[in-house]
Design a protein around this motif. Structure first.
Motif, PDB file in Angstrom:
ATOM      1  N   UNK A 175       0.803  -1.222   0.000  1.00 46.23           N
ATOM      2  CA  UNK A 175       0.000   0.000   0.000  1.00 46.23           C
ATOM      3  C   UNK A 175       0.835   1.271   0.000  1.00 46.23           C
ATOM      4  N   UNK A 176       2.134   1.173   0.285  1.00 46.71           N
ATOM      5  CA  UNK A 176       2.964   2.367   0.445  1.00 46.71           C
ATOM      6  C   UNK A 176       3.119   3.094  -0.880  1.00 46.71           C
ATOM      7  N   UNK A 177       2.775   4.408  -0.863  1.00 49.04           N
ATOM      8  CA  UNK A 177       2.864   5.200  -2.083  1.00 49.04           C
ATOM      9  C   UNK A 177       4.082   6.086  -2.145  1.00 49.04           C
ATOM     10  N   UNK A 178       4.590   6.513  -0.985  1.00 51.35           N
ATOM     11  CA  UNK A 178       5.753   7.381  -0.974  1.00 51.35           C
ATOM     12  C   UNK A 178       5.766   8.248   0.266  1.00 51.35           C
ATOM     13  N   UNK A 179       6.826   9.047   0.391  1.00 50.70           N
ATOM     14  CA  UNK A 179       7.002   9.912   1.550  1.00 50.70           C
ATOM     15  C   UNK A 179       7.539  11.258   1.105  1.00 50.70           C
ATOM     16  N   UNK A 180       7.371  12.258   1.963  1.00 50.31           N
ATOM     17  CA  UNK A 180       7.949  13.572   1.701  1.00 50.31           C
ATOM     18  C   UNK A 180       9.467  13.460   1.756  1.00 50.31           C
ATOM     19  N   UNK A 181      10.202  14.409   1.163  1.00 46.79           N
ATOM     20  CA  UNK A 181      11.669  14.309   1.138  1.00 46.79           C
ATOM     21  C   UNK A 181      12.296  14.136   2.512  1.00 46.79           C
ATOM     22  N   UNK A 182      11.695  14.714   3.545  1.00 47.14           N
ATOM     23  CA  UNK A 182      12.241  14.576   4.896  1.00 47.14           C
ATOM     24  C   UNK A 182      11.934  13.220   5.509  1.00 47.14           C
ATOM     25  N   UNK A 183      10.964  12.477   4.943  1.00 48.54           N
ATOM     26  CA  UNK A 183      10.633  11.138   5.405  1.00 48.54           C
ATOM     27  C   UNK A 183       9.578  11.065   6.482  1.00 48.54           C
ATOM     28  N   UNK A 184       9.105  12.212   6.977  1.00 44.56           N
ATOM     29  CA  UNK A 184       8.184  12.193   8.118  1.00 44.56           C
ATOM     30  C   UNK A 184       6.708  12.184   7.727  1.00 44.56           C
ATOM     31  N   UNK A 185       6.397  12.457   6.490  1.00 40.70           N
ATOM     32  CA  UNK A 185       5.018  12.402   6.008  1.00 40.70           C
ATOM     33  C   UNK A 185       4.948  11.326   4.931  1.00 40.70           C
ATOM     34  N   UNK A 186       3.875  10.567   4.915  1.00 45.91           N
ATOM     35  CA  UNK A 186       3.781   9.481   3.939  1.00 45.91           C
ATOM     36  C   UNK A 186       2.340   9.321   3.482  1.00 45.91           C
ATOM     37  N   UNK A 187       2.181   8.530   2.439  1.00 49.66           N
ATOM     38  CA  UNK A 187       0.822   8.199   2.024  1.00 49.66           C
ATOM     39  C   UNK A 187       0.760   6.744   1.599  1.00 49.66           C
ATOM     40  N   UNK A 188      -0.418   6.182   1.763  1.00 46.87           N
ATOM     41  CA  UNK A 188      -0.693   4.803   1.385  1.00 46.87           C
ATOM     42  C   UNK A 188      -1.956   4.776   0.532  1.00 46.87           C
ATOM     43  N   UNK A 189      -2.022   3.819  -0.356  1.00 49.57           N
ATOM     44  CA  UNK A 189      -3.229   3.576  -1.151  1.00 49.57           C
ATOM     45  C   UNK A 189      -3.607   2.114  -0.970  1.00 49.57           C
ATOM     46  N   UNK A 190      -4.777   1.886  -0.417  1.00 45.12           N
ATOM     47  CA  UNK A 190      -5.256   0.511  -0.274  1.00 45.12           C
ATOM     48  C   UNK A 190      -6.524   0.340  -1.102  1.00 45.12           C
ATOM     49  N   UNK A 191      -6.803  -0.888  -1.457  1.00 46.11           N
ATOM     50  CA  UNK A 191      -7.983  -1.179  -2.274  1.00 46.11           C
ATOM     51  C   UNK A 191      -9.031  -1.880  -1.420  1.00 46.11           C
ATOM     52  N   UNK A 192     -10.250  -1.369  -1.467  1.00 37.74           N
ATOM     53  CA  UNK A 192     -11.369  -1.962  -0.738  1.00 37.74           C
ATOM     54  C   UNK A 192     -12.657  -1.531  -1.420  1.00 37.74           C
ATOM     55  N   UNK A 193     -13.670  -2.377  -1.353  1.00 41.13           N
ATOM     56  CA  UNK A 193     -14.971  -2.104  -1.976  1.00 41.13           C
ATOM     57  C   UNK A 193     -14.820  -1.791  -3.461  1.00 41.13           C
ATOM     58  N   UNK A 194     -13.834  -2.434  -4.091  1.00 38.50           N
ATOM     59  CA  UNK A 194     -13.674  -2.300  -5.530  1.00 38.50           C
ATOM     60  C   UNK A 194     -13.083  -0.992  -5.997  1.00 38.50           C
ATOM     61  N   UNK A 195     -12.506  -0.195  -5.071  1.00 39.70           N
ATOM     62  CA  UNK A 195     -11.901   1.071  -5.474  1.00 39.70           C
ATOM     63  C   UNK A 195     -10.670   1.334  -4.614  1.00 39.70           C
ATOM     64  N   UNK A 196      -9.858   2.296  -5.020  1.00 36.91           N
ATOM     65  CA  UNK A 196      -8.678   2.683  -4.255  1.00 36.91           C
ATOM     66  C   UNK A 196      -9.023   3.804  -3.283  1.00 36.91           C
ATOM     67  N   UNK A 197      -8.398   3.752  -2.099  1.00 29.64           N
ATOM     68  CA  UNK A 197      -8.578   4.753  -1.049  1.00 29.64           C
ATOM     69  C   UNK A 197      -7.203   5.266  -0.642  1.00 29.64           C
ATOM     70  N   UNK A 198      -7.115   6.548  -0.344  1.00 26.77           N
ATOM     71  CA  UNK A 198      -5.854   7.193   0.004  1.00 26.77           C
ATOM     72  C   UNK A 198      -5.821   7.522   1.494  1.00 26.77           C
ATOM     73  N   UNK A 199      -4.703   7.203   2.148  1.00 25.73           N
ATOM     74  CA  UNK A 199      -4.474   7.604   3.536  1.00 25.73           C
ATOM     75  C   UNK A 199      -3.250   8.508   3.568  1.00 25.73           C
ATOM     76  N   UNK A 200      -3.417   9.716   4.086  1.00 29.59           N
ATOM     77  CA  UNK A 200      -2.303  10.631   4.310  1.00 29.59           C
ATOM     78  C   UNK A 200      -1.906  10.544   5.780  1.00 29.59           C
ATOM     79  N   UNK A 201      -0.647  10.218   6.051  1.00 27.46           N
ATOM     80  CA  UNK A 201      -0.131  10.159   7.418  1.00 27.46           C
ATOM     81  C   UNK A 201       0.773  11.374   7.611  1.00 27.46           C
ATOM     82  N   UNK A 202       0.266  12.386   8.314  1.00 26.37           N
ATOM     83  CA  UNK A 202       0.900  13.701   8.402  1.00 26.37           C
ATOM     84  C   UNK A 202       1.607  13.865   9.751  1.00 26.37           C
ATOM     85  N   UNK A 203       2.835  14.326   9.708  1.00 27.84           N
ATOM     86  CA  UNK A 203       3.618  14.574  10.919  1.00 27.84           C
ATOM     87  C   UNK A 203       2.879  15.522  11.861  1.00 27.84           C
ATOM     88  N   UNK A 204       3.198  15.424  13.144  1.00 26.11           N
ATOM     89  CA  UNK A 204       2.473  16.222  14.141  1.00 26.11           C
ATOM     90  C   UNK A 204       2.674  17.724  13.929  1.00 26.11           C
TER      91      UNK A 204
END
Length: 639
Positions: A175-204
């Motif tokens: 599911x891993x899509x990539x990270x910001x250049x600093x490495x602290x922010x990332x995003x994932x794409x998972x598939x469910x219910x027949x479509x893709x969903x995006x999760x943004x994991x944002x640093x505090x």
């Protein structure tokens, strides 16, 4: 949880303020050392803290096409990774549970909301990394840094957190899509219910550069519904009503409100938990939730919140519980464990309405199935087929225009079962109009809007011509009657016992003495005052009136209804699902009398001739009659 002044967002008089102040003044800690277990089932020290990956019985059991799936959310676990006071056993058990439930509950993803550890030391982070390894290759997940894991913003440089939970950890994740250049922010794409969903994991504390990176991710994946996760987003009082923190306001103003695809934003950091709904620039809802249980017994005991998406019901059911206690026998749980085994108040157990087709229309409009020409849906066993577009009416209808009396809806099987429009009771033009509305899986993208009613009676019908074969067909070998219909929202007025379709002709004239009344029609599909479908049949062979009853039909929604008789008995289907109350008594054929088949009303005959009261109220789309019992895979909804 923050140890900076920025954490004290709630007013000083709020009940949650004093409890949050207890965490102020946290100091740098020495390296963690092995400690004995505090409770049965705990891991006694670092050497046994690494939970081995737990594979479900069938790792492939997760179904990415099922309309039902779950996302697990784990908030602040910092008190379980705290110097020599660490005890990762609750988190390890939660991960074991999620692995077990991967297929059983269709768990698509797990996201951690930050403050994995208490001090962010190398030893604490290492222990957390070993514990999280139980999820690797089992359940996809994301992690983000909280203020107890890291300090300052995402330009802080190298840290133990980055070394363990940076992009390199997820490089092998599906599911891993990539990270910001600093490495602290990332995003994932998972598939469910027949479509893709995006999760943004944002640093505090995301920097301006991090925000630009996040916007770039959203732009690159502009058609994906997105869930934003971060540590510091919102706070709440004991009433559970959430409000954005200053950092949450920055995220809202700079990222969330202008990106319609973000439909949910989740944060931890503060307690008590809470939730609110904000309106974005597109006028759509964004659900904002706080999830944090570190103040509860055993530091929250690895508690998770499970967001269970049910896209059949257009609902997300949310529940919060601690697998560490849930999976134990009652006599093995500590007394205080009962307080956190499951949380059932309004901020921890609730349901959200989510009509994905409507909510996501602004960035990912659903592509409707194309119209299908009549030849695609007329079969050798099709007796009659009517539709209300240019193919069925001979000319392109204009949306909202009145349907003229005398207009012919052609039988597209060419079997001679044409229908003719007639208004009832000198009703006005507005009782029958053309409409472009339709069931998403209907062959024709058109319908008729009926505005029938009572007091006074009004309505319109489409009647088969006098010599139409369908008027006399007995259907002794079985039949399938299909119709698309929709009830208005709001549903205004009294429309009890309005007819959808019927065969005219008095049951008594067919020799039928059983049933409700000899004066009623020989066959009809109606709607009760409670909006229950009623299919009334007088069979050709039996002196009986077997009647089917559905559940209450919701308003404002299209339904495909099919009455299927295999030559022995009948079953009514709604949206491809059989209803409960179908009679078991035999029903061979239909006792037709050569009187017109009718769409839009059900009449009665007391011996002085057929009479209609009210007409149908709502929309009717394609109608098809077959002289065979069709399988649901053969219904008009099938492609």
């Amino acid at each position: 949880m923050s140890d900076s002044s920025d954490a004290l967002e709630p007013a000083r008089g709020s009940s949650g303020f004093a409890r949050r102040r207890l965490l102020l003044g946290a100091i740098a800690a020495p390296a963690a050392v092995a400690v004995p277990s505090l409770l049965p089932g705990s891991v006694a020290g670092r050497s046994t803290a690494h939970a081995a990956p737990v594979m479900p019985a069938d790792p492939a059991a997760f179904d990415p096409d099922s309309p039902r799936f779950a996302i697990a959310v784990m908030p602040d676990t910092q008190y379980l990774f705290d110097e020599d006071r660490s005890d990762p056993a609750p988190v390890a058990e939660t991960f074991r549970y999620l692995g077990e439930q991967r297929g059983l509950a269709n768990v698509a993803f797990m996201t951690h909301l930050g403050d994995v550890t208490e001090h962010g030391t190398a030893d604490e982070i290492e222990l957390a990394g070993e514990t999280f390894a139980a999820l690797d290759g089992v359940v996809p997940y994301s992690v983000l840094g909280g203020n107890h894991d890291v300090s300052s913003d995402d330009q802080r440089g190298d840290t133990p957190y980055l070394q363990t939970f940076g992009p390199q950890r997820f490089s092998g994740s599906e599911t891993f899509g990539g990270a910001s250049p600093d490495g602290y922010n990332s995003y994932h794409i998972f598939r469910a219910a027949g479509r893709d969903w995006l999760v943004l994991a944002i640093d505090w504390r995301i920097s301006d550069g991090g925000l630009a990176w996040a916007q770039g991710v959203l732009d690159e994946h502009s058609k994906l519904p997105a869930i934003l996760t971060t540590h510091d987003l919102a706070f709440a009082g004991d009433d559970g009503q959430a409000a954005l923190s200053s950092h949450g306001r920055r995220l809202w103003d700079r990222l969330i409100r202008s990106n319609d695809q973000i439909f949910m934003a989740l944060g931890g950091h503060y307690w008590p938990p809470g939730r609110t709904v904000l309106t974005n620039d597109a006028g759509n809802d964004v659900h904002v939730h706080i999830t944090n249980y570190q103040d509860r017994y055993y530091g929250g005991a690895g508690m998770i919140r499970l967001y269970q998406f049910d896209l059949v019901r257009n609902t997300i059911d949310v529940e919060t519980f601690a697998p560490w206690f849930l999976t134990r026998e009652a006599d093995e749980r500590p007394l205080l464990g009962a307080e956190v085994i499951e949380l059932t108040d309004d901020v921890d157990r609730f349901s959200l309405a989510l009509d994905t087709e409507q909510r996501f229309a602004g960035f990912a409009p659903v592509k409707l199935p194309p119209q299908r020409p009549p030849r695609r849906v007329t079969r050798p066993d099709t007796v009659a087929y009517w539709r209300f577009d240019a193919a069925g009416l001979g000319r392109a209808p204009r949306d909202g225009a009145p349907v003229a009396d005398g207009l012919v809806a052609r039988d597209l099987t060419r079997n001679g079962n044409d229908l003719v429009v007639r208004r009832l009771h000198s009703s006005g033009d507005d009782v029958l109009t053309h409409s472009s509305e339709h069931h998403r899986n209907a062959p024709a993208h058109a319908s008729l809007r009926f505005d029938g009613g009572k007091n006074p009676d009004r309505g319109a019908v489409l009647e088969a011509v006098a010599d139409a074969p369908v008027n006399s067909e007995k259907f002794l070998d079985g039949y399938t009657i299909e119709v698309f219909l929709k009830l208005p929202e709001p549903f205004v007025g009294d429309h009890a016992w309005m007819g959808v379709l019927s065969w005219q002709g008095r049951a008594g004239d067919a020799g039928k003495t059983a049933g409700y009344s000899q004066d009623e029609s020989v066959c009809s599909l109606n709607l009760s005052g409670e909006r229950f479908l009623q299919f009334v049949l007088y069979p050709h062979v039996q002196n009986a009136s077997p009647t089917s009853w559905s559940h209450a039909l919701p308003t404002g929604r299209w339904f495909h209804v099919a009455v299927v008789n295999d030559g022995e008995r009948g079953v009514v289907w709604v949206e491809g699902s059989p209803i409960a109350r179908n009679p078991a008594q035999p029903a061979h054929g239909i006792a037709t009398l050569g009187k017109p088949f009718t769409i839009g009303a059900t009449g009665s005959d007391d011996g002085s001739g057929q009479r209609f009261g009210q007409g149908f109220y709502g929309w009717i789309g394609d109608v098809r009659i077959s002289d065979a019992a069709l399988d649901p895979s053969e219904f008009l909804t099938a492609h």
